[in-house]
Scaffold this active site. Structure first.
Site, PDB file in Angstrom:
ATOM      1  N   HIS A 128       0.712  -1.006  -0.158  1.00 24.10           N
ATOM      2  CA  HIS A 128       0.048  -0.060   0.037  1.00 24.10           C
ATOM      3  C   HIS A 128       0.945   1.381   0.035  1.00 24.10           C
ATOM      4  CE1 HIS A 128       1.041   0.879   4.139  1.00 24.10           C
ATOM      5  NE2 HIS A 128       1.027  -0.186   4.233  1.00 24.10           N
ATOM      6  N   HIS A 137      12.807  -1.182 -12.507  1.00 22.19           N
ATOM      7  CA  HIS A 137      12.400  -2.808 -12.775  1.00 22.19           C
ATOM      8  C   HIS A 137      12.609  -3.224 -11.211  1.00 22.19           C
ATOM      9  CE1 HIS A 137      14.451  -6.740 -14.507  1.00 22.19           C
ATOM     10  NE2 HIS A 137      13.045  -6.891 -13.702  1.00 22.19           N
TER      11      HIS A 137
HETATM   12  C1  LIG Z   1      13.988 -12.622 -15.138  1.00 24.44           C
HETATM   13  C2  LIG Z   1      15.507 -11.899 -14.675  1.00 24.44           C
HETATM   14  O1  LIG Z   1      16.191 -12.608 -15.223  1.00 24.44           O
HETATM   15  S1  LIG Z   1      15.290 -10.323 -14.189  1.00 24.44           S
HETATM   16  C3  LIG Z   1      16.946 -10.090 -13.714  1.00 24.44           C
HETATM   17  C4  LIG Z   1      17.218 -10.346 -12.175  1.00 24.44           C
HETATM   18  N1  LIG Z   1      18.632 -10.037 -11.943  1.00 24.44           N
HETATM   19  C5  LIG Z   1      19.023  -9.548 -10.794  1.00 24.44           C
HETATM   20  O2  LIG Z   1      18.425  -9.391  -9.955  1.00 24.44           O
HETATM   21  C6  LIG Z   1      20.552  -9.608 -11.000  1.00 24.44           C
HETATM   22  C7  LIG Z   1      20.994  -8.410  -9.727  1.00 24.44           C
HETATM   23  N2  LIG Z   1      22.301  -8.089  -9.671  1.00 24.44           N
HETATM   24  C8  LIG Z   1      23.047  -8.346  -8.608  1.00 24.44           C
HETATM   25  O3  LIG Z   1      22.970  -8.896  -7.587  1.00 24.44           O
HETATM   26  C9  LIG Z   1      24.574  -7.987  -8.992  1.00 24.44           C
HETATM   27  O4  LIG Z   1      25.348  -9.115  -8.247  1.00 24.44           O
HETATM   28  C10 LIG Z   1      24.962  -6.918  -8.511  1.00 24.44           C
HETATM   29  C11 LIG Z   1      24.322  -5.642  -9.585  1.00 24.44           C
HETATM   30  C12 LIG Z   1      24.785  -6.270  -7.028  1.00 24.44           C
HETATM   31  C13 LIG Z   1      26.576  -6.427  -8.563  1.00 24.44           C
HETATM   32  O5  LIG Z   1      27.152  -6.880  -9.938  1.00 24.44           O
HETATM   33  P1  LIG Z   1      28.395  -6.178 -10.452  1.00 24.44           P
HETATM   34  O6  LIG Z   1      28.379  -4.836 -10.165  1.00 24.44           O
HETATM   35  O7  LIG Z   1      28.803  -6.954 -11.382  1.00 24.44           O
HETATM   36  O8  LIG Z   1      29.521  -6.405  -9.016  1.00 24.44           O
HETATM   37  P2  LIG Z   1      30.407  -7.672  -8.524  1.00 24.44           P
HETATM   38  O9  LIG Z   1      29.768  -8.970  -9.165  1.00 24.44           O
HETATM   39  O10 LIG Z   1      31.629  -7.315  -9.081  1.00 24.44           O
HETATM   40  O11 LIG Z   1      30.092  -7.875  -7.176  1.00 24.44           O
HETATM   41  C14 LIG Z   1      30.884  -6.826  -6.460  1.00 24.44           C
HETATM   42  C15 LIG Z   1      31.056  -7.165  -4.851  1.00 24.44           C
HETATM   43  O12 LIG Z   1      29.509  -7.428  -4.358  1.00 24.44           O
HETATM   44  C16 LIG Z   1      29.427  -8.780  -4.082  1.00 24.44           C
HETATM   45  N3  LIG Z   1      27.887  -9.059  -4.462  1.00 24.44           N
HETATM   46  C17 LIG Z   1      27.374  -8.938  -5.585  1.00 24.44           C
HETATM   47  N4  LIG Z   1      26.007  -9.088  -5.574  1.00 24.44           N
HETATM   48  C18 LIG Z   1      25.772  -9.388  -4.336  1.00 24.44           C
HETATM   49  C19 LIG Z   1      24.524  -9.837  -3.922  1.00 24.44           C
HETATM   50  N5  LIG Z   1      23.359 -10.006  -4.460  1.00 24.44           N
HETATM   51  N6  LIG Z   1      24.619 -10.150  -2.397  1.00 24.44           N
HETATM   52  C20 LIG Z   1      25.695  -9.900  -1.703  1.00 24.44           C
HETATM   53  N7  LIG Z   1      26.915  -9.591  -2.290  1.00 24.44           N
HETATM   54  C21 LIG Z   1      26.941  -9.487  -3.488  1.00 24.44           C
HETATM   55  C22 LIG Z   1      30.353  -9.729  -4.764  1.00 24.44           C
HETATM   56  O13 LIG Z   1      30.506 -10.829  -4.093  1.00 24.44           O
HETATM   57  C23 LIG Z   1      31.473  -8.658  -4.636  1.00 24.44           C
HETATM   58  O14 LIG Z   1      32.137  -8.750  -3.583  1.00 24.44           O
HETATM   59  P3  LIG Z   1      33.937  -8.772  -3.399  1.00 24.44           P
HETATM   60  O15 LIG Z   1      34.163  -7.520  -3.979  1.00 24.44           O
HETATM   61  O16 LIG Z   1      34.078  -8.993  -1.899  1.00 24.44           O
HETATM   62  O17 LIG Z   1      34.227  -9.872  -4.076  1.00 24.44           O
END
Ligand SMILES: CC(=O)SCCNC(=O)CCNC(=O)[C@H](O)C(C)(C)COP(=O)(O)OP(=O)(O)OC[C@H]1O[C@@H](n2cnc3c(N)ncnc32)[C@H](O)[C@@H]1OP(=O)(O)O
Length: 202
Positions: A128, A137
């Site tokens: 709500h 997104h």
């Molecule tokens: C239908 C569909 O497919 S819809 C699409 C759905 N997709 C998603 O929701 C994707 C969401 N994206 C993520 O979670 C990604 O990991 C992001 C955007 C947060 C980060 O991506 P990037 O910018 O490439 O960062 P990268 O992979 O280099 O990670 C940076 C640091 O954060 C950490 N990290 C990345 N993602 C996460 C997460 N979700 N939770 C906790 N830690 C994370 C990594 O382990 C890394 O740590 P380190 O530096 O200690 O090694």
């Protein structure tokens, strides 16, 4: 009739939603000459879109790309459609903007407002009084508690939860599986439980 813009995985799901809601599809635009979207006709490259009587839906997951194409469509005075899966539960006094796609099993509760060209992905819930700005997104399985504000072009990752009255900034990215209990500044990336900013997203 509806025209789909894009032919990737997101466009396939949008196609299913349009069919499930009884809309007819004229074809799709995509920049790749070999692009396929089932048996639909490829109408041309995205730059070649011209005005027609059809509704248009931008079925591309990248928020900034959607915004650029939305500007192009607006300059052409193209009509914009919506794709809302029939299984969506929509409460009273909910507003959903033009071009927004709502996927199966989502729930949008009383007085929530969703902007234009957003994606409310599979089984997401928006509670709500939430206010979701344009080109946002919400990934599959995102849960927003009441009164959450999400700034334009933000992306909230799959399976994340946001507690009540939080502000997620413009252009922010919340990582998959995060639990957001503090406001997230504009143009930052935050991950974890509780979610903490790890870098800029400029
Ligand atoms: C239908 C569909 O497919 S819809 C699409 C759905 N997709 C998603 O929701 C994707 C969401 N994206 C993520 O979670 C990604 O990991 C992001 C955007 C947060 C980060 O991506 P990037 O910018 O490439 O960062 P990268 O992979 O280099 O990670 C940076 C640091 O954060 C950490 N990290 C990345 N993602 C996460 C997460 N979700 N939770 C906790 N830690 C994370 C990594 O382990 C890394 O740590 P380190 O530096 O200690 O090694």
């Amino acid at each position: 009739m509806v025209v789909i813009i894009g032919a990737g995985g997101h466009a396939k799901v949008v196609l299913d939603i349009l069919r499930a809601s009884g809309q007819e599809i004229a074809g799709f635009y995509d920049d790749h000459p070999e692009a396929k979207l089932e048996d639909l006709p490829l109408l041309g490259k995205i730059k070649e879109i011209s005005y027609s009587e059809h509704q248009h839906i931008i079925a591309i997951g990248n928020n900034n790309v959607r915004e650029t194409i939305a500007t192009q469509l607006s300059q052409l005075s193209c009509k914009i459609g919506c794709a809302i899966h029939p299984s969506t539960v929509i409460g009273s006094q909910v507003k959903i903007g033009d071009g927004t796609v709502v996927m199966a099993n989502s729930v949008i509760n009383h007085s929530a407002e969703i902007g234009d060209h957003c994606i409310i992905n599979t089984a997401a819930s928006v509670d709500h009084d939430c206010k979701i700005s344009h080109f946002v997104h919400l990934s599959p399985g995102v849960h927003l508690a009441g009164n959450v504000f999400v700034g334009s072009n933000a992306h909230i990752g799959i399976g994340s939860s946001v507690i009540q009255s939080i502000k997620v900034g413009e252009g922010a990215v919340v990582g998959a599986g995060a639990v957001v209990i503090h406001d997230i500044p504009d143009h930052t990336v935050a991950v974890g439980c509780p979610a903490k900013v790890i870098k800029s997203n400029k």
